[in-house]
Design a protein around this motif. Structure first.
Motif, PDB file in Angstrom:
ATOM      1  N   ARG A 169     -37.201  15.578  24.537  1.00  0.00           N
ATOM      2  CA  ARG A 169     -37.507  16.179  23.177  1.00  0.00           C
ATOM      3  C   ARG A 169     -36.930  17.560  23.680  1.00  0.00           C
ATOM      4  O   ARG A 169     -36.110  18.426  22.879  1.00  0.00           O
ATOM      5  N   LEU A 170     -38.474  18.228  23.920  1.00  0.00           N
ATOM      6  CA  LEU A 170     -38.198  19.555  24.316  1.00  0.00           C
ATOM      7  C   LEU A 170     -37.034  19.981  25.589  1.00  0.00           C
ATOM      8  O   LEU A 170     -36.750  21.073  25.423  1.00  0.00           O
ATOM      9  N   ASP A 171     -36.149  19.294  26.257  1.00  0.00           N
ATOM     10  CA  ASP A 171     -35.493  19.102  27.221  1.00  0.00           C
ATOM     11  C   ASP A 171     -34.200  19.772  26.445  1.00  0.00           C
ATOM     12  O   ASP A 171     -33.172  21.126  26.449  1.00  0.00           O
ATOM     13  N   TYR A 172     -33.838  19.305  25.041  1.00  0.00           N
ATOM     14  CA  TYR A 172     -32.790  18.850  24.075  1.00  0.00           C
ATOM     15  C   TYR A 172     -33.336  20.539  23.208  1.00  0.00           C
ATOM     16  O   TYR A 172     -31.494  21.694  22.913  1.00  0.00           O
ATOM     17  N   LEU A 173     -34.654  20.458  23.223  1.00  0.00           N
ATOM     18  CA  LEU A 173     -35.125  21.679  22.413  1.00  0.00           C
ATOM     19  C   LEU A 173     -34.523  23.234  23.313  1.00  0.00           C
ATOM     20  O   LEU A 173     -34.188  23.934  22.466  1.00  0.00           O
ATOM     21  N   GLU A 174     -34.918  23.354  24.487  1.00  0.00           N
ATOM     22  CA  GLU A 174     -34.401  23.903  25.287  1.00  0.00           C
ATOM     23  C   GLU A 174     -33.542  24.841  25.568  1.00  0.00           C
ATOM     24  O   GLU A 174     -33.017  25.928  25.795  1.00  0.00           O
ATOM     25  N   LYS A 175     -32.202  23.545  25.602  1.00  0.00           N
ATOM     26  CA  LYS A 175     -30.953  23.378  26.074  1.00  0.00           C
ATOM     27  C   LYS A 175     -30.296  24.378  24.255  1.00  0.00           C
ATOM     28  O   LYS A 175     -29.408  25.151  24.238  1.00  0.00           O
ATOM     29  N   ARG A 221     -52.731   1.702  26.079  1.00  0.00           N
ATOM     30  CA  ARG A 221     -52.593   2.713  25.837  1.00  0.00           C
ATOM     31  C   ARG A 221     -52.087   3.431  26.578  1.00  0.00           C
ATOM     32  O   ARG A 221     -51.092   4.938  26.266  1.00  0.00           O
ATOM     33  N   ARG A 222     -51.888   3.852  27.689  1.00  0.00           N
ATOM     34  CA  ARG A 222     -51.911   4.435  28.975  1.00  0.00           C
ATOM     35  C   ARG A 222     -49.920   4.559  28.637  1.00  0.00           C
ATOM     36  O   ARG A 222     -49.595   5.584  29.051  1.00  0.00           O
ATOM     37  N   LYS A 223     -49.744   3.131  28.984  1.00  0.00           N
ATOM     38  CA  LYS A 223     -48.269   3.381  29.320  1.00  0.00           C
ATOM     39  C   LYS A 223     -47.679   3.429  27.868  1.00  0.00           C
ATOM     40  O   LYS A 223     -46.311   3.872  28.106  1.00  0.00           O
ATOM     41  N   GLU A 224     -47.973   3.357  26.775  1.00  0.00           N
ATOM     42  CA  GLU A 224     -47.534   3.653  26.113  1.00  0.00           C
ATOM     43  C   GLU A 224     -47.539   5.287  25.827  1.00  0.00           C
ATOM     44  O   GLU A 224     -46.390   5.677  24.990  1.00  0.00           O
ATOM     45  N   GLY A 225     -49.454   5.885  26.337  1.00  0.00           N
ATOM     46  CA  GLY A 225     -48.137   7.449  26.195  1.00  0.00           C
ATOM     47  C   GLY A 225     -47.284   7.792  27.311  1.00  0.00           C
ATOM     48  O   GLY A 225     -46.925   8.765  27.205  1.00  0.00           O
ATOM     49  N   GLN A 226     -47.521   6.870  28.328  1.00  0.00           N
ATOM     50  CA  GLN A 226     -46.783   7.905  29.795  1.00  0.00           C
ATOM     51  C   GLN A 226     -44.930   7.359  28.520  1.00  0.00           C
ATOM     52  O   GLN A 226     -43.838   8.479  28.799  1.00  0.00           O
ATOM     53  N   ARG A 227     -44.851   6.271  27.972  1.00  0.00           N
ATOM     54  CA  ARG A 227     -43.429   6.496  27.626  1.00  0.00           C
ATOM     55  C   ARG A 227     -43.203   7.387  25.852  1.00  0.00           C
ATOM     56  O   ARG A 227     -41.986   8.105  26.061  1.00  0.00           O
ATOM     57  N   LEU A 228     -44.358   7.844  25.436  1.00  0.00           N
ATOM     58  CA  LEU A 228     -44.322   8.511  24.195  1.00  0.00           C
ATOM     59  C   LEU A 228     -44.308  10.039  25.236  1.00  0.00           C
ATOM     60  O   LEU A 228     -43.117  10.792  24.811  1.00  0.00           O
ATOM     61  N   ALA A 229     -44.746  10.557  26.386  1.00  0.00           N
ATOM     62  CA  ALA A 229     -44.783  11.149  27.110  1.00  0.00           C
ATOM     63  C   ALA A 229     -43.319  11.490  27.604  1.00  0.00           C
ATOM     64  O   ALA A 229     -42.594  12.852  26.919  1.00  0.00           O
ATOM     65  N   GLY A 230     -42.966  10.461  27.853  1.00  0.00           N
ATOM     66  CA  GLY A 230     -41.460  11.109  28.211  1.00  0.00           C
ATOM     67  C   GLY A 230     -40.343  11.494  27.430  1.00  0.00           C
ATOM     68  O   GLY A 230     -39.741  11.719  27.307  1.00  0.00           O
ATOM     69  N   ASP A 231     -40.903  10.871  25.781  1.00  0.00           N
ATOM     70  CA  ASP A 231     -39.572  10.971  24.881  1.00  0.00           C
ATOM     71  C   ASP A 231     -40.151  12.363  24.416  1.00  0.00           C
ATOM     72  O   ASP A 231     -39.067  13.202  23.708  1.00  0.00           O
ATOM     73  N   PHE A 232     -40.659  12.800  24.721  1.00  0.00           N
ATOM     74  CA  PHE A 232     -41.745  14.429  24.121  1.00  0.00           C
ATOM     75  C   PHE A 232     -40.693  15.367  25.021  1.00  0.00           C
ATOM     76  O   PHE A 232     -40.194  16.068  24.860  1.00  0.00           O
ATOM     77  N   ILE A 292     -51.191  11.211  28.961  1.00  0.00           N
ATOM     78  CA  ILE A 292     -51.296  11.295  27.409  1.00  0.00           C
ATOM     79  C   ILE A 292     -51.424   9.691  26.994  1.00  0.00           C
ATOM     80  O   ILE A 292     -51.038   8.950  28.095  1.00  0.00           O
ATOM     81  N   GLN A 293     -52.373   9.464  26.201  1.00  0.00           N
ATOM     82  CA  GLN A 293     -52.583   8.121  26.149  1.00  0.00           C
ATOM     83  C   GLN A 293     -52.402   7.925  24.685  1.00  0.00           C
ATOM     84  O   GLN A 293     -52.785   8.679  23.590  1.00  0.00           O
ATOM     85  N   SER A 294     -51.155   6.483  24.168  1.00  0.00           N
ATOM     86  CA  SER A 294     -51.453   6.310  22.602  1.00  0.00           C
ATOM     87  C   SER A 294     -52.844   6.661  22.074  1.00  0.00           C
ATOM     88  O   SER A 294     -53.617   5.466  22.953  1.00  0.00           O
ATOM     89  N   MET A 295     -53.285   5.885  20.606  1.00  0.00           N
ATOM     90  CA  MET A 295     -54.500   5.248  19.838  1.00  0.00           C
ATOM     91  C   MET A 295     -53.937   4.447  19.645  1.00  0.00           C
ATOM     92  O   MET A 295     -55.208   3.480  18.725  1.00  0.00           O
TER      93      MET A 295
END
Length: 225
Positions: free
Chosen positions: A162-168, A148-159, A2-5
């Motif tokens: 949130r997905l783990d929390y939703l799965e819970k 953009r790559r670093k920001e994308g990595q941060r966003l991926a971690g955040d996603f 994932i890359q940020s724009m």
């Protein structure tokens, strides 16, 4: 990956009397769009710049700022528009005759009139200019893509968090969903018993009401989504 724009990159080049700086800033956009601001002497290089941007940026709106400064001692050329100077002289001479005024226009005054004398940077080969501009442009794009790559990595971690929390939450809802129907059945049976007193409860009707409630209260589709 994932890359940020969104991102920013800067590159610089300095050699001899020439100093060039390139800044590239990108923001979110549905397609790729480039807005390039560069010195007039580099206008012929705009297509090459766009090609380099297209190869590095597939989505996002990019603003590119290119500045070029020539330090003291750089070669400059002086151009005198003789045709324009002659027309100035002719028109001023006519005006002096019409107003019966002396014609006291000197050469120094004439060359200071708008457009008569122009000073520009000495012409240079297009390929040589591109070699100088290409270096800071490449550096700016590398910094931009890294951000953009670093920001994308941060966003991926955040996603993922949130997905783990939703799965819970989904697991908790899946476990509790069947209990809702049972609680409703018990409350409905108790309410009917209060209303009927000693009269027997119609189990078939009770089962039917509970089945209808279970269908309305089903969250299976939401859980799948």
């Amino acid at each position: 990956m994932i890359q940020s724009m969104t991102g920013f990159g800067r590159g610089e080049y300095a050699a001899g009397n020439r100093q060039i700086s390139v800044e590239v800033k990108t923001i979110n956009h549905r397609y790729s769009e480039f807005n390039i601001k560069l010195p007039r002497k580099y206008a012929a290089l705009e297509d090459r710049i766009r090609q380099r941007l297209s190869g590095a940026i597939s989505r996002g709106k990019a603003e590119v700022f290119i500045k070029a400064e020539d330090r003291e001692g750089s070669e400059r050329e002086m151009y005198i528009d003789k045709t324009l100077a002659a027309r100035y002289h002719e028109k001023i001479q006519d005006l002096a005759g019409m107003l019966d005024l002396p014609m006291d226009l000197g050469v120094t005054q004439l060359v200071n009139l708008p457009g008569v004398m122009n000073i520009e940077d000495a012409a240079e080969e297009l390929d040589e200019a591109w070699l100088q501009l290409e270096k800071p442009l490449k550096e700016a794009l590398e910094h931009l893509l890294d951000m953009r790559r670093k920001e994308g990595q941060r966003l991926a971690g955040d996603f993922l968090t949130r997905l783990d929390y939703l799965e819970k939450l989904r697991g908790q809802l899946s476990a509790k969903a069947p209990l809702v129907v049972e609680v409703y059945r018990q409350k409905l049976a108790g309410r009917i018993a209060e209303l009927l007193g000693q009269q027997p409860v119609d189990e078939g009707r009770l089962v039917q009401e509970v089945a209808m409630f279970a269908d309305r209260a089903s969250v299976d589709e939401e859980l799948v989504r």
